[in-house]
Design an enzyme around this catalytic site. Structure first.
Site, PDB file in Angstrom:
ATOM      1  N   ARG A 233       6.955  79.610  20.733  1.00  0.00           N
ATOM      2  CA  ARG A 233       6.836  80.327  22.004  1.00  0.00           C
ATOM      3  C   ARG A 233       7.992  79.883  22.884  1.00  0.00           C
ATOM      4  NH1 ARG A 233       4.353  83.547  19.913  1.00  0.00           N
ATOM      5  NH2 ARG A 233       2.238  84.318  20.261  1.00  0.00           N
ATOM      6  N   ASP A 257      13.964  83.136  18.491  1.00  0.00           N
ATOM      7  CA  ASP A 257      13.191  84.381  18.338  1.00  0.00           C
ATOM      8  C   ASP A 257      12.277  84.623  19.533  1.00  0.00           C
ATOM      9  OD1 ASP A 257      12.379  86.666  16.728  1.00  0.00           O
ATOM     10  OD2 ASP A 257      10.440  85.660  16.545  1.00  0.00           O
ATOM     11  N   HIS A 294      11.715  88.421  19.234  1.00  0.00           N
ATOM     12  CA  HIS A 294      10.324  88.131  18.830  1.00  0.00           C
ATOM     13  C   HIS A 294       9.924  89.013  17.632  1.00  0.00           C
ATOM     14  CE1 HIS A 294       6.370  86.362  20.528  1.00  0.00           C
ATOM     15  NE2 HIS A 294       6.264  86.534  19.229  1.00  0.00           N
TER      16      HIS A 294
HETATM   17  P1  NAD Z   1      -1.380  76.334  13.693  1.00  0.00           P
HETATM   18  O1  NAD Z   1      -2.418  76.062  14.723  1.00  0.00           O
HETATM   19  O2  NAD Z   1      -1.808  76.564  12.277  1.00  0.00           O
HETATM   20  O3  NAD Z   1      -0.309  75.150  13.687  1.00  0.00           O
HETATM   21  C1  NAD Z   1       0.161  74.544  14.853  1.00  0.00           C
HETATM   22  C2  NAD Z   1       0.410  73.087  14.546  1.00  0.00           C
HETATM   23  O4  NAD Z   1       0.939  72.478  15.720  1.00  0.00           O
HETATM   24  C3  NAD Z   1      -0.871  72.314  14.176  1.00  0.00           C
HETATM   25  O5  NAD Z   1      -0.673  71.595  12.971  1.00  0.00           O
HETATM   26  C4  NAD Z   1      -1.087  71.403  15.374  1.00  0.00           C
HETATM   27  O6  NAD Z   1      -1.705  70.174  15.048  1.00  0.00           O
HETATM   28  C5  NAD Z   1       0.340  71.208  15.857  1.00  0.00           C
HETATM   29  N1  NAD Z   1       0.414  70.763  17.255  1.00  0.00           N
HETATM   30  C6  NAD Z   1      -0.363  71.133  18.304  1.00  0.00           C
HETATM   31  N2  NAD Z   1       0.010  70.488  19.414  1.00  0.00           N
HETATM   32  C7  NAD Z   1       1.042  69.689  19.068  1.00  0.00           C
HETATM   33  C8  NAD Z   1       1.860  68.786  19.785  1.00  0.00           C
HETATM   34  N3  NAD Z   1       1.676  68.543  21.085  1.00  0.00           N
HETATM   35  N4  NAD Z   1       2.828  68.130  19.108  1.00  0.00           N
HETATM   36  C9  NAD Z   1       3.026  68.359  17.779  1.00  0.00           C
HETATM   37  N5  NAD Z   1       2.282  69.196  17.048  1.00  0.00           N
HETATM   38  C10 NAD Z   1       1.308  69.858  17.683  1.00  0.00           C
HETATM   39  O7  NAD Z   1      -0.561  77.585  14.241  1.00  0.00           O
HETATM   40  P2  NAD Z   1       0.396  78.552  13.398  1.00  0.00           P
HETATM   41  O8  NAD Z   1      -0.398  79.696  12.851  1.00  0.00           O
HETATM   42  O9  NAD Z   1       1.216  77.735  12.463  1.00  0.00           O
HETATM   43  O10 NAD Z   1       1.303  79.148  14.573  1.00  0.00           O
HETATM   44  C11 NAD Z   1       2.120  78.311  15.370  1.00  0.00           C
HETATM   45  C12 NAD Z   1       2.679  79.094  16.531  1.00  0.00           C
HETATM   46  O11 NAD Z   1       3.659  80.026  16.072  1.00  0.00           O
HETATM   47  C13 NAD Z   1       1.657  80.013  17.267  1.00  0.00           C
HETATM   48  O12 NAD Z   1       0.854  79.300  18.160  1.00  0.00           O
HETATM   49  C14 NAD Z   1       2.543  80.990  17.972  1.00  0.00           C
HETATM   50  O13 NAD Z   1       2.869  80.495  19.253  1.00  0.00           O
HETATM   51  C15 NAD Z   1       3.805  81.010  17.095  1.00  0.00           C
HETATM   52  N6  NAD Z   1       3.967  82.325  16.468  1.00  0.00           N
HETATM   53  C16 NAD Z   1       5.134  82.993  16.656  1.00  0.00           C
HETATM   54  C17 NAD Z   1       5.332  84.245  16.073  1.00  0.00           C
HETATM   55  C18 NAD Z   1       6.629  84.986  16.188  1.00  0.00           C
HETATM   56  O14 NAD Z   1       6.685  86.187  15.867  1.00  0.00           O
HETATM   57  N7  NAD Z   1       7.708  84.349  16.612  1.00  0.00           N
HETATM   58  C19 NAD Z   1       4.295  84.818  15.341  1.00  0.00           C
HETATM   59  C20 NAD Z   1       3.111  84.093  15.150  1.00  0.00           C
HETATM   60  C21 NAD Z   1       2.962  82.844  15.712  1.00  0.00           C
END
Ligand code: NAD
Length: 329
Positions: A233, A257, A294
């Site tokens: 994000r 992105d 994005h």
């Molecule tokens: P997820 O919840 O499976 O993984 C997130 C990871 O981050 C977890 O392992 C969690 O423990 C870790 N985390 C949380 N807080 C943390 C911190 N303070 N320090 C270090 N690690 C921390 O989520 P995901 O499905 O892998 O998605 C991750 C993010 O990707 C989403 O929340 C979204 O913001 C982003 N995303 C972007 C797009 C895009 O098109 N660019 C699309 C989908 C998701």
């Protein structure tokens, strides 16, 4: 028939809405544009609405939704930081997100890593201008690099899997360490990751704890010339600090992105507009920064998953009062 209102339907989603509406027995009303306090009235008579995850849904919108009788919001995105959770709670409106194929974002992040370390932006630009010279476009080989993954969850762990074929060292920082990933990556502290990575790729959600996690102080701890990839994000990165890092050369390349302030810009055709997003203009101007609007999520599989799961979530909420995708407030 259960009535559901779809906000911001994109043309590529329409055949999928029709397919899953038939399958799930839904009567769908489509509302062009985003959910706002004004457009919320369009949902009158429906218990559930579905929206995307970029445009803010605040106090006024929740009030208007509640007045329209809406009880549930099914986001068609994984991110839900556009939802004012306190307001949702105050108006008793429950919401869910979707967990679609993590491969879409993981593959895109992997692509941006390769594009950055091989200076793809310059190569494409120059080739288009019939400049076929080599000077300044020498790249690096993955096997010689250390890639640091911040947030090795669903997406981050697939990035680690993708990278396993390249022979690079893969390290990760996550607040939760998962034993099953230890064969793919090595967990390190945040400071170790910053100090040891040639490439840093961000995959945490946007929380208070991750807001501006990449800032002037953390950039100062990075290797000189480190490459930063953000497919998480926008606000995980302090954009001003990123720009300063690129200008000083501390950051050698970036693949972006997602960007702070992207909401009214990314996913729209704004060709003839004066954008007024100076940071975007500056980032786009750098030869070593690739900006994509994005699009990491945007694959056939992911879009189908997003539409299907958001509708299934709403059906489940309406029929049983529960959804396995609910984000509990
Ligand atoms: P997820 O919840 O499976 O993984 C997130 C990871 O981050 C977890 O392992 C969690 O423990 C870790 N985390 C949380 N807080 C943390 C911190 N303070 N320090 C270090 N690690 C921390 O989520 P995901 O499905 O892998 O998605 C991750 C993010 O990707 C989403 O929340 C979204 O913001 C982003 N995303 C972007 C797009 C895009 O098109 N660019 C699309 C989908 C998701």
């Amino acid at each position: 028939m259960k009535k559901v209102v779809v906000y911001e339907p994109r043309p590529d989603e329409m055949p999928l809405f029709q397919k899953f509406a038939d399958e799930l027995g839904l009567d769908i009303k489509y509302v062009d544009g985003v959910l706002t306090p004004e457009t919320a009235a369009e949902a009158k008579g429906a218990e559930g609405v579905t929206i995307l995850g970029n445009y803010p849904v605040g106090q006024d919108t929740f009030k208007a939704l509640s007045e329209a009788g809406v009880k549930y919001i099914g986001l068609r995105t994984a991110g839900y930081n556009n939802i004012d959770r306190e307001a949702a709670k105050a108006y008793g409106i429950r919401f869910s997100n979707v967990t679609y194929s993590p491969y879409c974002v993981a593959d895109f992040a992997t692509m941006l890593i390769l594009m950055c370390i091989r200076k793809a932006k310059q190569i494409f630009y120059r080739t288009n201008a019939q400049d076929f010279s080599l000077e300044g476009i020498q790249g690096r080989e993955m096997r010689n690099l250390t890639v640091g993954i911040i947030g090795a969850g669903r997406i981050g762990s697939i990035v680690a899997k993708n990278l396993s074929g390249f022979g690079c060292r893969v390290i990760a920082y996550d607040i939760v360490e998962r034993d099953e990933l230890r064969g793919l990556l090595e967990y390190v502290t945040f400071d170790e990751l910053l100090a040891e990575s040639d490439v840093i790729t961000l995959h945490t959600p946007l929380f208070e704890s991750t807001y501006h996690m990449i800032n002037r102080k953390t950039i100062a701890k990075m290797k000189d010339g480190a490459c930063l990839i953000n497919c998480a994000r926008g606000a995980v990165v302090d954009t001003e600090a990123l720009i300063a890092g690129i200008e000083s050369g501390k950051i050698g390349a970036a693949g972006i992105d997602v960007l702070e302030g992207e909401e009214d810009i990314f996913h729209y055709d704004r060709r003839t507009d004066i954008l007024g997003h100076r940071q975007l203009a500056v980032l786009r101007s750098f030869p070593n920064v690739i900006v994509t609007p994005h699009t990491a999520f945007y694959t056939d599989q992911a879009v189908s998953d997003m539409v299907e799961l958001a509708l299934r979530s709403l059906v489940s909420f309406i029929e049983t009062g529960e959804s396995s995708f609910e984000i509990k407030n």
